[in-house]
Design a protein around this motif. Sequence first.
Motif, PDB file in Angstrom:
ATOM      1  N   ASP A  27       3.327  -6.421   6.315  1.00  0.00           N
ATOM      2  CA  ASP A  27       3.719  -7.638   6.808  1.00  0.00           C
ATOM      3  C   ASP A  27       3.487  -8.818   5.913  1.00  0.00           C
ATOM      4  OD1 ASP A  27       1.035  -6.841   7.001  1.00  0.00           O
ATOM      5  OD2 ASP A  27       0.968  -8.479   6.460  1.00  0.00           O
ATOM      6  N   GLY A  28       3.204  -8.997   4.360  1.00  0.00           N
ATOM      7  CA  GLY A  28       3.546  -9.366   3.826  1.00  0.00           C
ATOM      8  C   GLY A  28       4.865  -9.672   3.221  1.00  0.00           C
ATOM      9  N   SER A  29       5.977  -8.424   3.312  1.00  0.00           N
ATOM     10  CA  SER A  29       7.596  -8.406   3.092  1.00  0.00           C
ATOM     11  C   SER A  29       7.776  -8.687   4.356  1.00  0.00           C
ATOM     12  CB  SER A  29       7.889  -7.278   2.358  1.00  0.00           C
ATOM     13  OG  SER A  29       7.491  -6.905   1.358  1.00  0.00           O
ATOM     14  N   TYR A  49       4.537  -1.896   9.304  1.00  0.00           N
ATOM     15  CA  TYR A  49       2.994  -1.274   9.323  1.00  0.00           C
ATOM     16  C   TYR A  49       2.418  -2.248   9.002  1.00  0.00           C
ATOM     17  CZ  TYR A  49       2.599  -1.081   3.953  1.00  0.00           C
ATOM     18  OH  TYR A  49       2.854  -0.828   2.690  1.00  0.00           O
ATOM     19  N   MET A  72       9.613  -6.500  -3.710  1.00  0.00           N
ATOM     20  CA  MET A  72       8.644  -6.661  -2.255  1.00  0.00           C
ATOM     21  C   MET A  72       9.285  -7.813  -1.519  1.00  0.00           C
ATOM     22  SD  MET A  72       4.978  -8.177  -2.499  1.00  0.00           S
ATOM     23  CE  MET A  72       4.339  -8.700  -0.651  1.00  0.00           C
ATOM     24  N   ASN A  93      -0.389  -4.890   8.679  1.00  0.00           N
ATOM     25  CA  ASN A  93      -1.395  -5.047   8.481  1.00  0.00           C
ATOM     26  C   ASN A  93      -2.186  -5.854   8.599  1.00  0.00           C
ATOM     27  OD1 ASN A  93      -1.208  -5.839   5.730  1.00  0.00           O
ATOM     28  ND2 ASN A  93      -2.718  -3.514   5.014  1.00  0.00           N
ATOM     29  N   GLY A 123      -2.232  -8.748   6.723  1.00  0.00           N
ATOM     30  CA  GLY A 123      -2.766  -9.386   5.252  1.00  0.00           C
ATOM     31  C   GLY A 123      -2.317  -8.296   3.957  1.00  0.00           C
ATOM     32  N   TYR A 124      -1.753  -8.993   2.421  1.00  0.00           N
ATOM     33  CA  TYR A 124      -1.480  -8.490   1.859  1.00  0.00           C
ATOM     34  C   TYR A 124      -2.451  -6.826   1.108  1.00  0.00           C
ATOM     35  CZ  TYR A 124       1.952 -12.250   0.952  1.00  0.00           C
ATOM     36  OH  TYR A 124       3.628 -12.454   1.443  1.00  0.00           O
ATOM     37  N   GLY A 125      -2.507  -6.522   1.841  1.00  0.00           N
ATOM     38  CA  GLY A 125      -3.626  -4.911   1.299  1.00  0.00           C
ATOM     39  C   GLY A 125      -3.332  -4.425   0.310  1.00  0.00           C
ATOM     40  N   ASN A 126      -2.919  -4.133  -0.275  1.00  0.00           N
ATOM     41  CA  ASN A 126      -2.341  -3.655  -1.761  1.00  0.00           C
ATOM     42  C   ASN A 126      -3.599  -4.272  -2.368  1.00  0.00           C
ATOM     43  OD1 ASN A 126      -1.608  -1.230  -3.121  1.00  0.00           O
ATOM     44  ND2 ASN A 126      -0.427  -2.325  -4.277  1.00  0.00           N
ATOM     45  N   CYS A 183       1.054  -1.041  -0.219  1.00  0.00           N
ATOM     46  CA  CYS A 183       0.502  -0.190  -0.160  1.00  0.00           C
ATOM     47  C   CYS A 183       1.152   1.213  -0.244  1.00  0.00           C
ATOM     48  CB  CYS A 183      -0.711  -0.068   1.135  1.00  0.00           C
ATOM     49  SG  CYS A 183      -1.861  -1.064   1.250  1.00  0.00           S
TER      50      CYS A 183
HETATM   51  C1  LIG Z   1       6.735 -10.549  -5.785  1.00  0.00           C
HETATM   52  C2  LIG Z   1       5.645  -9.682  -5.731  1.00  0.00           C
HETATM   53  N1  LIG Z   1       4.680 -10.228  -5.585  1.00  0.00           N
HETATM   54  C3  LIG Z   1       3.392  -9.931  -5.930  1.00  0.00           C
HETATM   55  C4  LIG Z   1       3.543  -8.872  -6.063  1.00  0.00           C
HETATM   56  C5  LIG Z   1       1.971  -7.728  -5.677  1.00  0.00           C
HETATM   57  N2  LIG Z   1       2.062  -7.042  -4.996  1.00  0.00           N
HETATM   58  C6  LIG Z   1       2.486  -5.386  -4.960  1.00  0.00           C
HETATM   59  S1  LIG Z   1       2.352  -5.138  -2.947  1.00  0.00           S
HETATM   60  C7  LIG Z   1       1.487  -6.649  -2.366  1.00  0.00           C
HETATM   61  C8  LIG Z   1       1.057  -6.959  -1.207  1.00  0.00           C
HETATM   62  C9  LIG Z   1       1.724  -6.005  -0.581  1.00  0.00           C
HETATM   63  O1  LIG Z   1       1.105  -7.040   1.433  1.00  0.00           O
HETATM   64  P1  LIG Z   1       1.984  -6.411   2.324  1.00  0.00           P
HETATM   65  O2  LIG Z   1       3.850  -6.716   2.050  1.00  0.00           O
HETATM   66  O3  LIG Z   1       1.155  -6.784   3.150  1.00  0.00           O
HETATM   67  O4  LIG Z   1       1.910  -4.661   2.359  1.00  0.00           O
HETATM   68  P2  LIG Z   1       0.313  -4.425   1.479  1.00  0.00           P
HETATM   69  O5  LIG Z   1      -0.342  -4.102   1.043  1.00  0.00           O
HETATM   70  O6  LIG Z   1      -0.605  -4.766   2.985  1.00  0.00           O
HETATM   71  O7  LIG Z   1       0.415  -3.198   2.356  1.00  0.00           O
HETATM   72  C10 LIG Z   1       1.809  -7.893  -3.889  1.00  0.00           C
HETATM   73  C11 LIG Z   1       1.595  -8.858  -3.706  1.00  0.00           C
HETATM   74  C12 LIG Z   1       4.439  -8.147  -6.323  1.00  0.00           C
HETATM   75  N3  LIG Z   1       4.494  -6.370  -6.008  1.00  0.00           N
HETATM   76  N4  LIG Z   1       5.766  -8.301  -5.822  1.00  0.00           N
END
Ligand SMILES: Cc1ncc(C[n+]2csc(CCOP(=O)(O)OP(=O)(O)O)c2C)c(N)n1
Lengths: 299, 311
Positions: free
Chosen positions: B117-119, B143, B80, B145, B147-150, B59
């Motif tokens: 958190d995804g990262s 931050y 990511m 949240n 889950g994978y918010g974006n 996000c």
């Molecule tokens: C290697 C890779 N896989 C998938 C994506 C697509 N993608 C972009 S943002 C995102 C979500 C990231 O989630 P998080 O790290 O939790 O951050 P948030 O979106 O919650 O802020 C994804 C899956 C990407 N950019 N790179």
Amino acid sequence: MKTASRILGTALFLDGFEVQDAPRYGAERRGAPIFAYVRADSREIHERGIIDRPDLVVVADDSLCQVPAAGVRLGLSAQTVVLIRSREDAATWRERLRVPGPMLVLPASSTDDDGGESLLGAECVGAAARLLGVVTRDSLKAATGQELERLPEEVRARNVRAALRVFDGHADHAGIVTGQPTLPLAAQEPPRWIDLQVESADVAAPTIHAGGTSVQVRTGLWRTMRPVVDHERCHRCHWMCALPCPDNALLVDDAGYPRVDLDHCKGCMICVAQCPFHVIHAVPEHEAQTAERAEAGDA
Amino acid sequence: MRPEGQRDDKPIRKLKQLPARHIMASGTPMCAGCGGLEAINEAYDVLGENTIFVNAAGCMTLLSIYPYTPFRGSWLYTAMAAAPAGAQGVRDALDVLAAKGKLDRDEDLEVVVLTGDGSAYGMGLSATSGALERDLDFLYICYDNEGYGNTGHQYSGATPHAARTATSRGEHGFGGYKKDLFSIWAAHRPAYVATALAAEPLDLAKKVQKAKQLKGPRLILALSPCPTGWDFEPRDALEMGRLAVETGVWPLKEYVDGVVTHTKVPKTRLPVERYLGRQGRFRHLFEPERDTGQLDEIQARVDAYWDAIER
Ligand SMILES: Cc1ncc(C[n+]2csc(CCOP(=O)(O)OP(=O)(O)O)c2C)c(N)n1
Ligand code: SF4
């Protein structure tokens, strides 16, 4: 809107059409414009992708017209019907948007006839179905029920009522959308190429050295509710309301009073929830704007 | 009252010491009521303008969309999984410049990794572990949240048990359990690890200040109530954070020199359902019938955590 497009698509399908419907998002985030396309034909559809020559454009909220990314006017022709959900009238919008074809307004209100919160998606789909003229009332009813299957019975029933009420209310405009013939490939305009001169990178994509340039973006347009601070009863404990504002949109004046930055406040209402003395009130944005206009008129 | 940002490093003790105006500019495309944005706002005030953000996709990468940025200084976008590697490059470049005498001390920048958190819990964990191993001097702000918010809130390694997400739509929600990133970091013996959240601005500011004064790898892990992904009204974002603390779901703590200290221990913990019941992602635990089994299990896990601490 995604669900609205699915309802319309399903209704058309039930009436025997070939249908495509698809949503398009940028970021899946509140405040970002979302698009949903429905394409229908009595014959097989070979076209794919976004619709660049729409026959009907439904704008679910008039504030989108001020957001460049929403592209409300894209692809409009003299044959395109534009339906916009607004509190203002069609003449105003025709003038403002310079719509070349028919322009209709779906009156916006915050509550519907049932007295509940207005069901924007159902209203838009009810109107769209009637304007197309080829969707039957029964199919609209069935499609709404089918697409909202997962919702509680009572919510589903309210949506069906709202869609049908608006469908019935637009009898005068039934079939106003005529549909434009599909252009054969040869007749389609080629993309208009713009030749760009080769420029050095710092001219073509200037480096931004200034900080905080995002203030140019008016996120205040997102707001449906406006926080109004009653300064007479305010205790000036701005660390309670201004500090936690995620958008930094409560500015503290020299005397310590919080003032709302209307250009940027998104209307999250965290300040309303935070104020220990309950002196920040949530006022519907359209009411606040009407009051402002009245005040400006008096002055 | 300081007009803009925290300008000196006087120890932060009182809420009133925090600036009335954030240094981060308005006009960002984050959702109304974003708890993550608020945490970053509060942290940035303490970090100050001499900060460079290295931001993995999520996000918050939409904060800086050319030519608009809410930041006062530089920002770098990485893939990511690669933000800590990006931070290594930036830190090295700054060090090289300093060694050559081309960077004054007051021009040096704090290198801050900013990811969701995804990262932090998943995709970027390998790069993070590598950076910790190399004792990279950087601050990591996650931050969380949950889950994978974006991309529409799919589950991540930070998703709590039973939460509904875009990829956990079944009757019982997410079957896994939230990963303990705090302990994973602490096991690397870094300079500093802390949990925080925007709803406790003083606790957060103190922790960021402490982190700023240390060298080496440091983490601020901020729980970030997300109205969009968790399904609650934006106005309740801070309330949701407070409930996470008061129910004991989100312990506020820090790790320094091998010792973990809780910075705020709720005297009497509220039942977890006070927190869960306010969020649409847990609605299936209450409607159409109460899922006593799951609720009891969640409560028992929180109780077990605090029992172990208090013993
Ligand atoms: C290697 C890779 N896989 C998938 C994506 C697509 N993608 C972009 S943002 C995102 C979500 C990231 O989630 P998080 O790290 O939790 O951050 P948030 O979106 O919650 O802020 C994804 C899956 C990407 N950019 N790179
Ligand atoms: S989806 Fe959640 S974390 Fe992302 S911008 Fe919206 S509120 Fe913030």
